[in-house]
Design an enzyme around this catalytic site. Structure first.
Site, PDB file in Angstrom:
ATOM      1  N   CYS A  82       0.865  -1.180   0.000  1.00  0.00           N
ATOM      2  CA  CYS A  82       0.000   0.000   0.000  1.00  0.00           C
ATOM      3  C   CYS A  82       0.903   1.232   0.000  1.00  0.00           C
ATOM      4  O   CYS A  82       1.658   1.461   0.937  1.00  0.00           O
ATOM      5  CB  CYS A  82      -0.872  -0.002   1.248  1.00  0.00           C
ATOM      6  N   GLU A 125      -4.481  -8.255  -3.760  1.00  0.00           N
ATOM      7  CA  GLU A 125      -4.864  -8.086  -2.355  1.00  0.00           C
ATOM      8  C   GLU A 125      -4.142  -6.896  -1.767  1.00  0.00           C
ATOM      9  O   GLU A 125      -3.028  -6.575  -2.170  1.00  0.00           O
ATOM     10  CB  GLU A 125      -4.490  -9.381  -1.622  1.00  0.00           C
ATOM     11  N   ARG A 172      -8.671 -11.027  10.281  1.00  0.00           N
ATOM     12  CA  ARG A 172      -7.737 -10.320   9.399  1.00  0.00           C
ATOM     13  C   ARG A 172      -8.551  -9.738   8.262  1.00  0.00           C
ATOM     14  O   ARG A 172      -9.140 -10.475   7.460  1.00  0.00           O
ATOM     15  CB  ARG A 172      -6.674 -11.292   8.877  1.00  0.00           C
ATOM     16  N   ARG A 174      -8.894  -7.666   4.848  1.00  0.00           N
ATOM     17  CA  ARG A 174      -8.132  -7.249   3.671  1.00  0.00           C
ATOM     18  C   ARG A 174      -9.090  -7.001   2.514  1.00  0.00           C
ATOM     19  O   ARG A 174     -10.177  -7.554   2.466  1.00  0.00           O
ATOM     20  CB  ARG A 174      -7.129  -8.343   3.252  1.00  0.00           C
TER      21      ARG A 174
END
Length: 410
Positions: A82, A125, A172, A174
């Site tokens: 990112c 992802e 988690r 995502r």
């Protein structure tokens, strides 16, 4: 096409989470790349090679790999970092727009742009923060990404998935994207169908991870080139226009909020523990307990900056030790090592409080036991890998649905 394998190129491969999930279906990794820029020893790449072999694996900075060296493939996958995807300048040559050097999104873009035979599908992802960044122009980075894929001829479906909400052992969250090239039957089907029906019933994501709520979709028109989007997108908005579910096709975005629907079996932290097999170094020394208690506890205190400026600091308490009857909290890269920490997991066992072992961390990401065990690789490094990895079960389910769609349509 009954048993024809779908050829995959895997970028930012880490220790192979995408590969483990996809190889459960009829996918074949024809090329992979893993390069850690900030380290001399390429530990993740070594683990990858030890598990899957050196053939067709590249341990070279992806920005320096010529596109012609990457074999043609049907599906491009990767969990890309990112970063700031803004576009700084328009170039007056045939290359058009280019993002900043070192930003790895533009490496994916370059491969898609330069491949004569473009991959028909993408499966990517990222952290869900991508949908909201940067703080000054919420959603701008994602808009740049979507428009750049639109320019390259792809429709893109996305969904924020928290693995634990579908019975997996770790909370988690995502964002996962699937790109469909305009030449595919799937892309043509999306054009014809109601976008809401695609997102809540018929789409790849909805088939893999069902949702129980219909959504009122908002439409966003992506207008302007990448420089204009960089400069103008959502300048006045306090919130990102992108919700946890959406699709972009022909420059139009349809997005809304969905709620997971799942009533199957659930794995919790207690299910993955290696009780009885854990060596002493994972147990917390009694003398260190006050430090752990302090870091995990709630605080209201006055702190000082380096310049001597005083400020009030407050934070709530963490559950300590971690609850065994729930999915675990998200694993972070700093999970390993003995030092006390607010964010490391601690469990209560018959021999007292202890940290999680590398095998337990692997299990929380649904990797095979000892996948990251290799001579010369410390437990701290193994924990770091899992903090960076994805939950293999999520990849497996999306991969399976995508495979069925490709097999039946294309």
């Amino acid at each position: 096409m009954e048993n024809k394998k779908i050829k995959v190129a895997e970028l930012f491969a880490g220790v192979g989470g995408f590969r483990l999930g996809l190889e459960k279906s009829n996918y074949e990794i024809v090329w992979s790349n893993q390069w850690e820029p900030s380290t001399k020893l390429q530990h993740a790449s070594k683990v990858y090679e030890a598990r899957f072999g050196k053939e067709n694996h590249s341990n070279q900075d992806i920005a320096t790999v010529p596109t012609k060296d990457i074999p043609d493939h049907d599906l491009l996958v990767g969990g890309f970092p990112c970063q700031d995807y803004s576009v700084a300048t328009t170039l007056h040559n045939s290359k058009g727009l280019k993002g900043k050097k070192g930003v790895l999104w533009w490496t994916i873009h370059r491969i898609l742009e330069e491949k004569k035979k473009k991959p028909k599908y993408l499966f990517l992802e990222n952290v869900d923060r991508l949908l909201k960044s940067p703080a000054s122009q919420r959603g701008r980075d994602f808009a740049v990404m979507l428009q750049s894929l639109n320019d390259l001829g792809y429709a893109v479906e996305w969904r924020v998935i928290n693995a634990a909400e579908y019975g997996m052992p770790q909370r988690r969250r995502r964002v996962f994207f699937i790109g469909y090239h305009k030449s595919t039957s799937t892309c043509k089907s999306i054009n014809k169908i109601s976008k809401e029906k695609w997102l809540v019933e018929d789409g790849t994501m909805a088939s893999a991870f069902p949702v129980g709520q219909t959504i009122s979709l908002q439409e966003i028109e992506l207008s302007g080139d990448l420089v204009e989007i960089t400069n103008e997108f959502n300048k006045e908005g306090k919130l990102s226009p992108f919700h946890n579910t959406g699709i972009m096709i022909n420059g139009k975005v349809y997005t809304g909020k969905t709620i997971p629907s799942y009533d199957g079996p659930r794995k919790v932290l207690g299910d993955i523990l290696q009780n009885g097999e854990v060596t002493n170094e994972f147990f917390i020394d009694k003398d260190d307990l006050p430090k752990w208690d302090y870091l995990k506890g709630s605080k209201k205190e006055v702190r000082k900056t380096k310049d001597g400026y005083e400020y009030n600091y407050a934070e709530g308490s963490m559950i300590f030790p971690d609850a065994l009857d729930n999915a675990s909290r998200t694993i972070i890269t700093g999970e390993g090592g003995k030092s006390a920490s607010r964010f490391k997991h601690v469990v209560n066992s018959d021999r007292g409080l202890r940290r999680l072992t590398p095998v337990e961390l692997e299990r929380l990401n649904m990797f095979p036991d000892n996948h990251t065990e290799l001579e010369g690789i410390t437990d701290t490094k193994r924990a770091f890998f899992m903090g960076n990895a994805l939950v293999v079960g999520v990849i497996e389910k999306i991969g399976e649905e995508l495979y069925q769609r490709i097999k039946n349509n294309d």
